[in-house]
Design a protein around this motif. Structure first.
Motif, PDB file in Angstrom:
ATOM      1  N   GLN A 485      51.213 -21.805 -80.863  1.00 12.77           N
ATOM      2  CA  GLN A 485      50.824 -21.086 -82.070  1.00 12.77           C
ATOM      3  C   GLN A 485      49.808 -19.990 -81.753  1.00 12.77           C
ATOM      4  O   GLN A 485      49.880 -18.896 -82.309  1.00 12.77           O
ATOM      5  N   THR A 486      48.884 -20.275 -80.863  1.00 10.04           N
ATOM      6  CA  THR A 486      47.887 -19.269 -80.487  1.00 10.04           C
ATOM      7  C   THR A 486      48.557 -18.018 -79.937  1.00 10.04           C
ATOM      8  O   THR A 486      48.183 -16.879 -80.277  1.00 10.04           O
ATOM      9  N   ARG A 504      49.140 -16.702 -93.974  1.00 11.70           N
ATOM     10  CA  ARG A 504      49.222 -17.839 -94.876  1.00 11.70           C
ATOM     11  C   ARG A 504      49.440 -19.103 -94.062  1.00 11.70           C
ATOM     12  O   ARG A 504      50.300 -19.140 -93.178  1.00 11.70           O
ATOM     13  N   THR A 505      48.672 -20.130 -94.352  1.00 10.90           N
ATOM     14  CA  THR A 505      48.870 -21.394 -93.648  1.00 10.90           C
ATOM     15  C   THR A 505      50.228 -21.977 -94.013  1.00 10.90           C
ATOM     16  O   THR A 505      50.863 -21.564 -94.987  1.00 10.90           O
ATOM     17  N   LEU A 506      50.671 -22.938 -93.230  1.00 13.37           N
ATOM     18  CA  LEU A 506      52.026 -23.484 -93.335  1.00 13.37           C
ATOM     19  C   LEU A 506      52.409 -23.784 -94.785  1.00 13.37           C
ATOM     20  O   LEU A 506      51.740 -24.556 -95.466  1.00 13.37           O
ATOM     21  N   PHE A 541      47.220 -29.179 -90.111  1.00 14.10           N
ATOM     22  CA  PHE A 541      46.419 -28.068 -90.632  1.00 14.10           C
ATOM     23  C   PHE A 541      45.376 -27.622 -89.608  1.00 14.10           C
ATOM     24  O   PHE A 541      45.231 -26.420 -89.323  1.00 14.10           O
ATOM     25  N   LEU A 542      44.631 -28.575 -89.048  1.00 11.07           N
ATOM     26  CA  LEU A 542      43.576 -28.223 -88.088  1.00 11.07           C
ATOM     27  C   LEU A 542      44.144 -27.541 -86.852  1.00 11.07           C
ATOM     28  O   LEU A 542      43.566 -26.588 -86.326  1.00 11.07           O
ATOM     29  N   LEU A 543      45.298 -28.024 -86.398  1.00 10.84           N
ATOM     30  CA  LEU A 543      45.934 -27.429 -85.224  1.00 10.84           C
ATOM     31  C   LEU A 543      46.276 -25.961 -85.486  1.00 10.84           C
ATOM     32  O   LEU A 543      46.025 -25.086 -84.647  1.00 10.84           O
ATOM     33  N   GLN A 544      46.832 -25.696 -86.679  1.00 13.01           N
ATOM     34  CA  GLN A 544      47.209 -24.329 -87.002  1.00 13.01           C
ATOM     35  C   GLN A 544      45.990 -23.435 -87.172  1.00 13.01           C
ATOM     36  O   GLN A 544      45.959 -22.297 -86.666  1.00 13.01           O
TER      37      GLN A 544
END
Length: 757
Positions: A485-486, A504-506, A541-544
């Motif tokens: 993702q990074t 926008r988050t997932l 969420f935290l990972l993203q």
């Protein structure tokens, strides 16, 4: 009576000729209801009358000739009232009209019911009897139920008739109508994509090539037998009980003494292999569904499964690698984002989707790609569209099959005007979006629907107002790692180094699903979606968020946006997790690499409830962004992907406009920057209204940036405010549309409603 009803509807749908289907149907109804006469009239809206198409009881020589005006007689009265009419002695009714040629003098009792599809009266179904009496409630209920089921079948039969006409007579076939999905006009040959076998989608055809069709059918059956044997072997390793016997039952049903005998008979009478299979399977299904024993009744699904498997092998056998034409129109039962991604660079010029609406994601992507699209053309037999020349009018939703030269010239002229307009608006692509009297607004991009966004740098936007992060998640077999993702997010942020990128988050759930994270709900749009999922799974969420913040290091152009917010507590929980990710990463960063930039945080306003908590939300976030597509859906209680209610979904509904104005006023009051990233921003009329309301930014697909910029630069802000004031006073969406089109014409922007209009 239910079995009788199903049989009548099934046999009607199986007849490829409308006239013979109607004649059989009226005879069956007459017999089933033990009455003296049954007739059906079909509506002709061009001539404004009903034509007597079939009857068992009226004079045969009147069929196809006798007409009754829409406002005449009892037939016309049923059509006008749009409800059943039950009369004991019709001749004494004030609306009775005597028509000598039908010879109905001995008939007294009259029961007529309208055949209606989507609020349109298609025809009138009537039973009559010599005895003067009122028909019973059960008789009336049966006729109403039959009419309701006939409506859809009649629409499909009409479409089959349209596409089956002789095209050598020089006449273009009348248009079919769907939902306008994406504006524009396209002309070309249709390429049909059929991803799966479904007997319900088979269009009945007679080919009179029995030997060839029998060979095809027998080869498909042989292939199906092998399939069942393979399935049985594979499952035999894990299943040891008698449940595997179903495959033996399937193979027995395929024998020539069972289904095979009936299919062969149909093929010998001239049907194609696919049509013969459908006719036989449908008949067996009706027989099984009418059995009282629950176990045997359930076997109808087995018959359907068997039929679809044979059909699959028939289609595989017939599928050849065809070279695509240089330019073509794609048609499918359900056009998907993956289909568009596959075909967009191969000469794709337009879209026809038999399902979906103007706000399904296929339609949104079509607009992003600048492809004219028609959605929800439900009554079209898909197979018959293949290789037909067609015109797709994405403005009106009209689909023309095999147009004549006059119509082709008319649309070729319109296409040329559209191309000229596209070239014209490029003159302002690098200029600011500012009105003639000095009011500026920022135009941003909606991105993330495809991996190739580099061309968007030249669209004339000043940043990305919505980057959809869920698309890369959808094209995988598991959740992506933080490192993956990074890399994705850094690629996007570095492509727009001097411009803000709002990620926008997932946002999955509803009509967006992940193959490795299935969500099954009865009402997905009101269920587990957006921020609700990611807060329930903080590990996702935290990972993203960590990946976003890491990607932003050295860029400092990231904004994070939270979707589907419905409460203050959700914002508090999300911000707490974002802060956690930020402080964790800050502590991990070597001192010599500098301070980690903290991104601005905003929320999407999509759930109507948040309109009443803007004061509290304004204290917590840095910006608001309205998702007008979902806001409209929830305000109007309309599933935007459902073609049956697509006409109710309208961003210009007065309630939607007034809600958008309230949001703008409240955001200004609390000094929170406000943008809108829904489809309304891409429409010239919508852009003018949003400008006048006070929106700071509008986010749209790259194809529309130059067009909207041209509109903004050719109108006065004060004029826009006057237009808004009047639009907010109107009572219906139709009035708003008409008024805005009129105003666009007055300021010389009529070509943006539709080129050449």
């Amino acid at each position: 009576m239910l079995t009788t009803l199903r049989r009548i509807v099934l046999e009607f749908s199986q007849d490829p000729k409308l006239q013979s289907a109607l004649l059989r149907m009226v005879s069956q109804v007459k017999k089933a209801m033990n009455t003296d006469c049954c007739s059906v009239y079909l509506a002709d809206y061009e001539k404004q009358n009903f034509l007597l198409m079939a009857s068992d009881g009226l004079a045969e020589d009147s069929l196809g000739h006798t007409t009754i005006g829409f406002s005449e007689g009892l037939v016309g009265l049923v059509g006008q009232r749009e409800e059943p009419l039950n009369i004991a002695n019709a001749k004494y009714h004030p609306h009775f009209k005597h028509i000598p040629e039908v010879r109905e003098e001995e008939l007294n009792a009259f029961l007529g019911t309208p055949i209606i599809h989507r609020r349109k009266v298609l025809g009138i179904l009537i039973i009559q009897q010599k005895e003067a009496r009122n028909f019973t409630e059960n008789e009336e209920a049966f006729l109403v139920t039959l009419s309701a089921q006939l409506a859809m079948v009649l629409v499909n039969a009409e479409a089959r008739g349209i596409l089956g006409q002789n095209q050598d007579n020089g006449k273009w076939l009348k248009q079919l109508t769907g939902v306008p999905g994406a504006p524009g006009v396209a002309m070309g040959n249709i390429v049909v994509s059929q991803p799966k076998a479904d007997l319900d989608s088979v269009s009945l055809q007679k080919v009179y090539a029995s030997a060839e069709q029998l060979k095809r059918y027998n080869e498909a059956v042989a292939r199906t037998r092998i399939d069942f044997a393979d399935m049985s072997v594979k499952l035999g390793d894990v299943i040891t009980d008698a449940s595997l016997d179903i495959f033996e039952v399937y193979k027995q049903l395929l024998d020539t003494a069972n289904l095979g005998k009936d299919v062969t008979s149909k093929i010998n009478s001239g049907w194609s292999a696919e049509s013969a299979l459908k006719l036989v399977i449908d008949t067996y299904i009706v027989k099984f569904e009418s059995i009282e024993d629950a176990y045997l009744r359930e076997r109808a699904s087995d018959i359907r499964d068997l039929g679809n498997r044979v059909l699959f092998n028939l289609q595989q056998q017939a599928r050849v690698d065809e070279s695509l034409p240089d330019e073509f129109i794609l048609a499918a039962q359900d056009v998907t984002a993956s289909m568009l991604a596959e075909y967009q660079h191969l000469g794709l010029k337009g879209i026809i989707s038999l399902s979906g609406s103007n706000n399904s994601h296929a339609a949104i992507l079509s607009r992003a790609l600048g492809l004219p699209a028609i959605m929800g053309v439900e009554s079209v037999p898909l197979a018959q569209l293949h290789q037909q020349l067609a015109i797709v009018d994405g403005y009106s939703g009209d689909l023309f099959i095999a147009p004549d030269e006059t119509l082709k010239r008319e649309y070729q002229h319109l296409i040329a005007e559209e191309d000229a307009l596209t070239v014209k608006v490029q003159q302002v692509v690098d200029l600011p979006a500012i009105t003639q009297d000095g009011k500026a607004i920022e135009l941003l991009l909606n991105a993330g629907l495809s991996t190739g966004f580099e061309h968007s740098l030249h669209a004339g936007a000043v940043g990305i107002g919505l980057y959809r992060t869920e698309i890369p998640f959808m094209n995988r077999s598991c959740f992506p790692s933080e490192q993956e993702q990074t890399l994705w997010y850094r690629h996007v942020l570095s492509a727009f180094p001097k411009q803000t990128v709002t990620m926008r988050t997932l946002d999955v759930g509803g009509d967006k699903s992940l193959p490795y994270f299935p969500i099954v709900e009865e009402n997905p749009f009101l269920g587990w979606r957006g921020i609700r999922i990611t807060l329930d799974h903080p590990e996702i969420f935290l990972l993203q968020v960590r990946a976003m913040i890491k990607a932003n290091h050295g860029q400092n152009n990231l904004e994070i946006m939270l979707p589907m917010i419905s409460s203050v507590s959700e914002v508090d929980d999300a911000i707490r997790l974002i802060n956690q990710a930020y402080y964790e990463l800050s502590s991990e960063l070597p001192e010599q690499e500098g301070k980690l930039p903290r991104p601005r945080i905003g929320i999407m306003l999509e759930v109507p409830g948040v309109i009443f908590q803007l004061k509290e939300l304004a204290r917590r976030v840095d910006f608001f962004s309205v998702g007008s597509n979902d806001l409209t859906q929830y305000l109007l209680a309309v599933d935007r992907n459902n073609a049956r209610v697509a006409s109710l979904y309208d961003g210009y509904h007065p309630a939607v406009l007034r809600a958008l104005k309230t949001i703008a006023d409240e955001s200004g009051k609390y000094m929170v920057p406000l943008s809108l990233c829904g489809e309304l921003a891409s429409d010239p009329g919508g852009a003018i209204l949003l400008l006048a309301m006070g929106y700071d930014k509008l986010s749209m697909n790259p194809h529309n940036v130059a067009r909207i910029k041209w509109v903004i630069r050719h109108i006065d802000f004060q004029r826009a405010k006057v237009i808004l004031a009047h639009a907010l006073s109107l009572e219906t969406a139709k009035q708003v549309h008409g008024y805005l089109n009129e105003q666009l014409e007055l300021v010389g922007l009529g070509g943006f409603v539709r080129a050449g209009m």
